[in-house]
Write an enzyme that holds these catalytic residues in place. Structure first.
Site, PDB file in Angstrom:
ATOM      1  CG  ASP A  45      83.483  88.071  44.122  1.00 42.81           C
ATOM      2  OD1 ASP A  45      85.089  87.675  43.464  1.00 42.81           O
ATOM      3  OD2 ASP A  45      82.641  88.553  43.235  1.00 42.81           O
ATOM      4  CE1 TYR A  81      78.607  92.365  40.174  1.00 41.00           C
ATOM      5  CE2 TYR A  81      80.582  91.662  41.862  1.00 41.00           C
ATOM      6  CZ  TYR A  81      79.713  91.413  40.939  1.00 41.00           C
ATOM      7  OH  TYR A  81      79.774  90.542  40.920  1.00 41.00           O
ATOM      8  CE  LYS A 121      83.626  88.688  39.762  1.00 43.70           C
ATOM      9  NZ  LYS A 121      82.849  88.650  41.100  1.00 43.70           N
ATOM     10  CG  HIS A 137      81.995  90.178  35.798  1.00 43.58           C
ATOM     11  ND1 HIS A 137      81.538  91.532  35.799  1.00 43.58           N
ATOM     12  CD2 HIS A 137      81.364  89.398  35.562  1.00 43.58           C
ATOM     13  CE1 HIS A 137      81.100  91.191  37.039  1.00 43.58           C
ATOM     14  NE2 HIS A 137      80.597  89.686  37.046  1.00 43.58           N
TER      15      HIS A 137
END
Ligand code: NAP
Length: 321
Positions: free
Chosen positions: A47, A52, A81, A114
């Site tokens: 994930d 990120y 996402k 997200h």
């Protein structure tokens, strides 16, 4: 691993490995080791998110395993996402294409919105969380979730993702999407743990065919200090969890994961420690009894570890909580 809970069937028929590697806050170097440890430990689900900033490290490591035949692409389940700054329909395809390039993949298995909130896009794809002068996130004035969803659906038709879903959506937001969807959301990824069990959201999503992925299953103990409250409960130190863990000869973390699996959820514990990555997926050789599940359900402490995010979004029309 002869356990029916190792994967869950999503509403579009895809099987999703029920334990995945979480990667929020994993830095590039540790990310590569973590992916390696995860794949060697049997994880096939990872994930990540555009926001990120670690998709490239994940991509490099995946490429190694794919090239030398240690894993096959069809056995992996990669989730990423949409950037919060890329919620405008015309940015959606560009955003997934940037993610795919970094991940060195032709498609992902699941692409999530997200957050339901749009942050202002100033043309800089690296300015991921633009801030206002008073330290809140700079939300965009215009936001149209349904149009964003339509743009997400095109990604399925283009073969850039096998399925689409949402994250941090409340019940009415999931319902609104389901009402107009050609491709239904298969997942809603939300905070879920023993202190924030999401019973109501879980039931509402289940009726709509939407599976819940739990994040912060351990209470996200590694998140930055400014996002923490001075006194917060710690799921791994909960006396009920500790007692049940001892009885089964398991760690508290394993009991927390197993509890969510038996609630028919997907779990994505984050770790960069090879040892913890391994033990976090060793959850298919024991079973919590109905009494133990009920005891955990009966825990009266209620605490959200992600309440602060709601505040960061100010008064945005789609602030979910
Ligand atoms: P989490 O999984 O609840 O906790 C991760 C923390 O627990 C890390 O600090 C990790 O440290 C530690 N840890 C992991 N396994 C452990 C074990 N067996 N024993 C003791 N400590 C352990 O929190 P999270 O990272 O917030 O959530 C998980 C994933 O969900 C994220 O990484 C991300 O992929 C996703 N997520 C999504 C959203 C969203 O908005 N959609 C928000 C938050 C998170 P070490 O790394 O040092 O092991």
């Amino acid at each position: 691993m002869n356990d029916s809970l190792t994967s869950l069937k999503l509403s579009n028929g895809l099987q999703m490995p029920s334990v995945g590697l979480g990667t929020w806050l994993s830095l590039k170097d540790e990310m590569k080791t973590a992916v390696r440890s995860a794949l060697d430990s049997g994880y096939r689900h990872i994930d990540t998110a555009y926001t990120y900033k670690n998709e490239d490290a994940i991509g490099e490591e995946l490429q190694e395993y794919l090239k030398n035949g240690k894993v096959k692409r069809e056995d992996l389940f990669i989730v990423t996402k949409l950037g919060l700054i890329h919620m405008e329909p015309k940015q959606v395809r560009r955003s997934i294409e940037m993610s795919l390039k970094k991940l060195q993949l032709d498609y992902v298995d699941l692409y999530l919105i997200h957050w339901p909130v749009t942050l202002e896009y100033d043309g800089d794809d690296e300015n991921l969380l633009p801030l206002t002068e008073d330290g809140k996130w700079k939300t965009a004035e215009k936001s149209d979730l349904l149009q964003t969803w339509k743009a997400m659906e095109e990604l399925v038709d283009l073969g850039l993702t096998k399925s689409i879903g949402v994250s941090n959506f409340n019940i009415s937001q999931v319902e609104r999407i389901c009402t107009i969807a050609k491709h239904k959301p298969v997942i809603n990824q939300v905070e879920c743990n023993i202190y924030w069990p999401q019973n109501e959201l879980f039931e509402a999503c289940k009726k709509l065919g939407v599976t819940i992925t739990s994040y912060a299953s351990f209470g996200s103990p590694g998140r930055p200090g400014e996002y923490k409250e001075a006194e917060e409960p710690k799921p791994m130190e909960d006396p009920i969890i500790q007692r049940i863990a001892k009885k089964h000869g398991k760690t508290p973390a394993q009991v927390l994961v197993r509890n969510l699996l038996q609630r028919e959820m997907i779990v994505i514990p984050k770790s960069v420690s090879p040892e913890r990555i391994l033990t976090n997926i060793q959850v298919f050789d024991f079973n919590l009894t109905k009494e133990e599940m009920d005891e955990i359900k009966g825990i009266t402490v209620k605490h959200s570890f992600f309440n602060f995010f709601g505040d960061l979004f100010g008064n945005h029309q789609e602030r979910p909580f």
